[in-house]
Design an enzyme around this catalytic site. Structure first.
Site, PDB file in Angstrom:
ATOM      1  NE  ARG A 196      -6.968   3.998   5.792  1.00 11.76           N
ATOM      2  CZ  ARG A 196      -6.032   4.368   6.674  1.00 11.76           C
ATOM      3  NH1 ARG A 196      -6.302   4.369   7.960  1.00 11.76           N
ATOM      4  NH2 ARG A 196      -4.848   4.770   6.286  1.00 11.76           N
TER       5      ARG A 196
ATOM      6  CE  LYS B 132      -1.817   1.609   4.035  1.00  9.40           C
ATOM      7  NZ  LYS B 132      -1.535   3.037   4.263  1.00  9.40           N
TER       8      LYS B 132
ATOM      9  CB  CYS C  37      -3.891   5.968  11.483  1.00  6.51           C
ATOM     10  SG  CYS C  37      -4.438   4.487  10.633  1.00  6.51           S
TER      11      CYS C  37
END
Ligand code: UD1
Length: 417
Positions: free
Chosen positions: A397, A22, A116
């Protein structure tokens, strides 16, 4: 709301491939707009954050499609330089569009990024670097307007090797006049991956992986092609899960060097580890030892993203582990939830002390953030009885079909949407 149902106590056994990274994919997707070009990206994970990055591209007028692990982007139709707050707030990496837009359009209008909640996540280093390259930046509340008719290359000294700032500077510098030298650059594998993609676009970039990155221009190719590197944090998470639950797991297609600090501590904890240059085999009897002291640090140090999952793996390790989190000020949000399983963890400022307990007992938990949620899954696999994690989309995510991947290794886990 998503519910992770985990019945702990089963050993993990088997082999699996690890998804694409990611944190490598998102800056590369942002970089695809620095000049009008088609890009083909392979091994891109199917994740909410990737989807959000592709929606930003479409909002800007580009075409962007994902089919399985392949992403096709055509940035020739780019027609805007502003990203609305609703798209910016979906993830932290949206901030990398700042460098990309200013490289392409000479301006960028966006708001502070989401991601986050790990404590303060300022972007002063990003802004200061762009100013040194000649950008005029106005900040108004959470809005940022960044303008430069022509950026100029500069010698930039980063006082801290910020990953995001290094990426933003690399992108902005590609179309700047003259050479840019980043000293004190982040050395993460994702920076090396970004360099690889920029080179395939025709950019002259070198030094990624060392503390000095030099960018000296861009002669666009017709098309850029790039294969995304394996996700070292997902690899670390699966290794921690196998260490905690016990068993034998082979991670295929990974570069062990990229998470060697995590493997080092798992080895210290009592796991046997055999690495080749493309795989890792880990053997654990589930009876681990505390590892003493460890601190998170910029790469090649111990990654902050792997701190919560290693902590989870060591909750039953005999003896003591002391973790110092040096990157983010609020990265122990998983701790109150892990205590609910019976863990003995005390936190004082940036230091967490863990004393291994005999047994953890499954219960209902709430995921606090991406890696904190992953830590709860690791702990749930090593707990007796059922753990149910209520998750507002944090884990998905960053982890692609994580329930299926763990099930293929024998875990009793399923994700209810
Ligand atoms: C960080 C991690 C990265 C990880 C990512 C996602 C490090 C060094 N970076 O990258 O490996 O993949 O989170 O979780 O571990 N800072 C400033 N001013 C700035 C930018 C950063 O003070 O302009 C500080 C932050 O407050 C923080 C530290 O630098 O303490 C880490 O920053 P940075 O590397 O930029 O964070 P990310 O790019 O989010």
């Amino acid at each position: 709301m998503e519910l992770w149902h985990i019945r702990g106590g089963r050993k993990l056994d088997g082999a699996c491939f690890v998804q694409g990274s990611k944190n490598a994919s998102l800056p590369i997707i942002a970089a695809s707009i620095i000049c009008p070009m088609r890009s083909e990206l392979m091994n891109v994970p199917q994740l909410r954050d990737v989807d959000a990055a592709l929606r930003i591209l479409r909002h800007l007028g580009c075409s962007a499609e994902q089919g399985g692990g392949d992403v096709y982007i055509d940035s020739s139709g780019l027609s805007g330089s502003a990203i609305p707050h609703s798209l910016m707030e979906e993830m932290r990496s949206s901030v990398i569009f700042m460098g990309a837009l200013i490289a392409r359009c000479g301006e960028a209008r966006l708001s502070l990024p989401g991601g986050c909640q790990l404590g303060k996540r300022p972007i002063d280093l990003h802004l200061s670097a762009l100013r040194q390259m000649g950008a005029d930046i106005e900040e108004d509340g959470g809005e940022i307007f960044c303008r430069a008719s022509k950026l100029r290359g500069a010698e930039i000294l980063l006082p801290f090797p910020s990953v995001g700032a290094t990426e933003n500077i690399m992108l902005a510098a590609c179309t700047a006049k003259g050479e840019t030298v980043i000293r004190g650059a982040a050395r993460e594998p994702e920076i090396v991956a970004l360099q690889g993609y920029l080179r395939s676009m025709g950019a002259q970039v070198q030094g990624a992986g060392s503390g000095t990155v030099v960018i000296s221009g861009l002669r666009p190719e017709k098309q850029a092609v790039c294969r995304i590197i394996p996700d070292r944090i997902v690899a670390a998470t699966i290794a921690c899960a196998a260490a905690a639950a016990g068993g034998q797991v082979e991670l295929r297609g990974v570069d062990p060097e990229q998470f060697s600090t995590v493997l080092h501590f798992l080895n210290q904890a009592g796991c046997d580890i055999i690495s080749t240059n493309r795989s890792v085999r880990l053997f654990s009897d589930g009876k681990l030892q505390g590892v003493g002291e460890l601190s998170t640090a910029p790469y090649p140090g111990f990654p902050t993203d792997a701190q919560p999952v290693l902590m989870a793996a060591l909750l039953k390790a005999q003896g003591r582990t002391v973790i110092t989190e040096t990157i983010f000020e609020n990265r122990y949000r998983q701790v109150p939830e892990l205590r609910r399983l019976g863990a003995d963890i005390s936190v004082s400022g940036r230091v967490a002390e863990i004393w291994g307990v005999e047994c953890l007992h499954g219960t209902a938990l709430t995921a606090t953030d991406l890696r904190g949620g992953a830590a709860m899954i690791v702990a749930g696999l090593a707990s007796q009885g059922e753990t149910v994690i209520c998750d507002d989309g944090h884990v998905t995510r960053g982890y692609e079909r994580f329930d299926m991947r763990l099930r293929s290794l024998g875990a009793d886990i399923y994700l209810e949407y």
